[in-house]
Design an enzyme around this catalytic site. Structure first.
Site, short mmCIF file in Angstrom:
data_model
loop_
_atom_site.label_atom_id
_atom_site.label_comp_id
_atom_site.label_asym_id
_atom_site.label_seq_id
_atom_site.Cartn_x
_atom_site.Cartn_y
_atom_site.Cartn_z
N CYS A 64 -4.93 -3.10 3.81
CA CYS A 64 -4.43 -2.77 5.00
C CYS A 64 -5.44 -2.65 6.01
O CYS A 64 -5.95 -3.76 6.53
CB CYS A 64 -3.90 -1.30 5.00
SG CYS A 64 -2.88 -1.02 6.53
N LYS A 108 -10.17 1.80 -1.91
CA LYS A 108 -10.31 1.30 -0.37
C LYS A 108 -11.50 1.67 0.35
O LYS A 108 -11.84 3.02 0.09
CB LYS A 108 -9.10 1.64 0.43
CG LYS A 108 -8.76 1.32 1.87
CD LYS A 108 -7.35 1.94 2.21
CE LYS A 108 -7.21 1.40 3.79
NZ LYS A 108 -5.91 2.07 4.34
N GLU A 117 0.75 -1.14 -0.03
CA GLU A 117 -0.11 0.04 -0.04
C GLU A 117 0.72 1.19 0.03
O GLU A 117 1.72 1.34 0.59
CB GLU A 117 -0.75 0.10 1.15
CG GLU A 117 -1.70 1.16 1.32
CD GLU A 117 -2.51 1.26 2.64
OE1 GLU A 117 -3.77 2.06 2.63
OE2 GLU A 117 -2.20 0.84 3.80
#
Length: 294
Positions: free
Chosen positions: A156, A123, A44
């Site tokens: 993440c 995300k 990321e």
């Protein structure tokens, strides 16, 4: 011949660079260590290293990180070419791109294919610190396919949200890749422990691939130890760790994933968590409805 997928996790070290060409050379050198892999995963926001190419970058606030979006065209061209030339599917970590519907940025994981096609995952759950960069959230989860194997992306903090991996697994994902950038050891372990939990509860493989390096403020250091994880059951490593990178160093790990073993584990494993969670899905929905109406 059984069904398998060879995957590499590239633990990228952020360094000060004088421009995009230096960044690209580092990427190419690392990908040369993934020969033979069908799927390559980078971390990321490893493109945060490009922030250091800006004059006076040390004097800028971290809220200016979104300016790495200036490199989006070069980033897309680099990985489109690498996927084509190398014949690999590349999950090129994530990168901040400008939100076409607003003033903010989107933390976007791009997936590049050898045929030149590109898919993206925005995300869906941003880490609280990301709000300071003007980051907005996506609302779509959709696996992609590599060699007939379904792969989901969970960036993440998304890995700390169980429902993200549950939805991907319900959509058929047998492998979930988790590009990550954690600023502290505690943050690393939050994602790592959750990645292992997602592997157990959904009976999937998970590739956890963090960013490392510390170019200096205002960029945060990256705490990293990339790993490839599996359910903790017979046929896998007892602790579920199939491979692990060095701690806080640039590194590449490569594993051949046995999908037949995974599918058999879902049918006959000591803990058939994937089946049992699906079997009781109606009960969970009733519980959720009770909570929402109480």
């Amino acid at each position: 011949m059984g069904t398998s997928l060879t995957v590499s996790a590239v633990q990228f070290e952020m360094r000060r660079v004088d421009g995009f060409d230096a960044f690209a050379r580092q990427v190419r050198t690392l990908l040369d260590r993934t020969d033979g892999s069908e799927l390559v995963v980078l971390p990321e926001l490893f493109t945060a290293a490009l922030f250091t190419a800006r004059p006076g970058w040390r004097d800028e606030p971290v809220s200016a990180l979104g300016r790495i979006a200036d490199h989006t065209d070069d980033y897309l061209a680099l990985f489109t070419d690498l996927a084509r030339v190398r014949g690999q599917v590349i999950v090129a970590g994530s990168h901040l791109v400008r939100d076409p519907d607003g003033d903010g940025v989107l933390n976007t994981a791009f997936v590049f294919f050898p045929d030149g096609s590109v898919t993206r995952h925005v995300k869906t759950h941003i880490f609280p610190a990301e709000a300071g960069w003007g980051t907005r959230e996506g609302d779509t989860l959709a696996p992609f396919t590599v060699g007939g194997i379904s792969v989901g992306v969970s960036v993440c903090y998304e890995t700390e949200i169980p429902e993200v991996s549950t939805v991907l697994a319900r959509q058929g994902a047998e492998l979930i890749v988790s590009p990550s950038y954690t600023f502290t050891e505690a943050g690393f372990w939050r994602v790592r422990h959750c990645a292992q939990a997602r592997a157990v509860e959904n009976q999937v493989y998970v590739v956890h691939c963090p960013t490392t390096g510390d170019p200096g403020g205002p960029l945060s250091p990256g705490w990293a130890r990339a790993s490839v994880l599996s359910p903790c059951d017979a046929g896998f490593a007892p602790d579920g760790v199939l491979a692990e990178a060095g701690t806080n160093v640039e590194d590449v790990i490569t594993v051949r994933l046995d999908l037949d073993l995974l599918r058999e584990n879902r049918r006959t494993g000591a803990a058939t968590t994937d089946t049992d969670r699906r079997r009781r899905a109606g009960l969970y929905r009733r519980w959720a409805d009770d909570l929402l109406t109480s």
